[in-house]
Design an enzyme around this catalytic site. Structure first.
Site, short mmCIF file in Angstrom:
data_model
loop_
_atom_site.label_atom_id
_atom_site.label_comp_id
_atom_site.label_asym_id
_atom_site.label_seq_id
_atom_site.Cartn_x
_atom_site.Cartn_y
_atom_site.Cartn_z
CE LYS A 1 -4.33 0.60 2.44
NZ LYS A 1 -4.86 0.60 3.79
C1 E4P Z 1 -8.13 1.03 4.01
O1 E4P Z 1 -7.45 0.66 3.09
C2 E4P Z 1 -8.05 2.39 4.58
O2 E4P Z 1 -6.79 2.62 5.14
C3 E4P Z 1 -9.15 2.55 5.60
O3 E4P Z 1 -10.36 2.11 5.01
C4 E4P Z 1 -9.29 3.97 6.13
O4 E4P Z 1 -10.44 4.05 6.91
P1 E4P Z 1 -10.75 5.27 7.91
O5 E4P Z 1 -11.01 6.48 7.10
O6 E4P Z 1 -11.94 4.82 8.67
O7 E4P Z 1 -9.52 5.44 8.78
#
Ligand code: E4P
Length: 216
Positions: free
Chosen positions: A84
């Site tokens: 990521k």
């Molecule tokens: C997933 O890949 C993201 O990092 C995550 O969904 C972020 O979610 P949040 O906005 O609730 O922190």
């Protein structure tokens, strides 16, 4: 449509995998910090052993070489790791170079269709627009999902739109209708998708009627 679990909690992943509805897992530094437990490497290895699906591991470096080093390391942990990388100038270069090395990536922190288009051009396997965080600032996160899914379809791009930052079950329904290929959701939202008061009430009534009819 694929569903990923958005968590680093091993117990949650184990449970959801048993239910047979989970195609992968996304983690990030915040979710790892929240889960506690062992090192990030240990947690990732455990998650990858629980699911054969894609598991996202997020780099934290700002510079390209640092991102590449972290990305190569994550990719060496298990074959189902997706690295990521946050959307940025350096992030795009890292995505493009990891792709050249055969390492799959998930471009995160996407807030516009243009950012998603660039990440697709750089070679990201997954594009992660953050629906909930856009809603939080009075925008409509689902517009980005819809636009990006259309762009990917019109131009036959080799990538998938992954609806992230999901806050409630309606976000899943709307993301699916908007053409997202994947949505990643917290365990709590997965449970909310399962339950309905009329389902619970119906189960209780059937049990009661069965007991009355059979005297059991
Ligand atoms: C997933 O890949 C993201 O990092 C995550 O969904 C972020 O979610 P949040 O906005 O609730 O922190």
């Amino acid at each position: 449509m694929k569903l990923f679990l958005d968590t680093a909690e091993i117990d949650e992943i184990r449970t959801a995998v048993r239910w047979g509805v989970i195609d992968g897992v996304t983690t990030n530094p915040t979710l790892y910090a929240k889960a506690g437990g062992g090192s990030y490497d240990e947690v990732l290895r455990e998650i990858c052993a629980l699911t054969p699906g894609a598991v996202s591991a997020e780099v934290i470096s700002d510079d390209v070489e640092g991102m590449l080093e972290e990305g190569r390391h994550f990719a060496s942990l298990a074959p189902n790791i997706y690295v990521k990388v946050a959307m940025s100038e350096n992030g795009l270069e890292a995505i493009s170079r990891l792709k050249a090395e055969g390492i799959r990536t998930n471009c995160t922190l996407i807030f516009t269709a243009n950012q998603g288009l660039l990440a697709a051009k750089a070679g990201a396997s997954f594009l992660s627009p953050f629906v909930g965080r856009l809603d939080d600032v009075n925008e409509d996160g689902l517009i980005v999902i819809r636009e990006l899914a259309e762009i990917v379809a019109i131009h036959d791009l080799e990538t998938e739109v992954l609806a992230a930052s999901i806050r409630h079950p309606r976000h899943i329904t709307e993301s699916a209708l908007a053409g997202a290929h994947i949505a990643t959701l917290p365990f709590k939202v997965l449970q909310q998708m399962i339950h309905h008061p009329l389902t619970d009430k119906g189960i209780a009534q059937f049990k009661k009627d069965w007991a009355a009819a059979t005297g059991s």
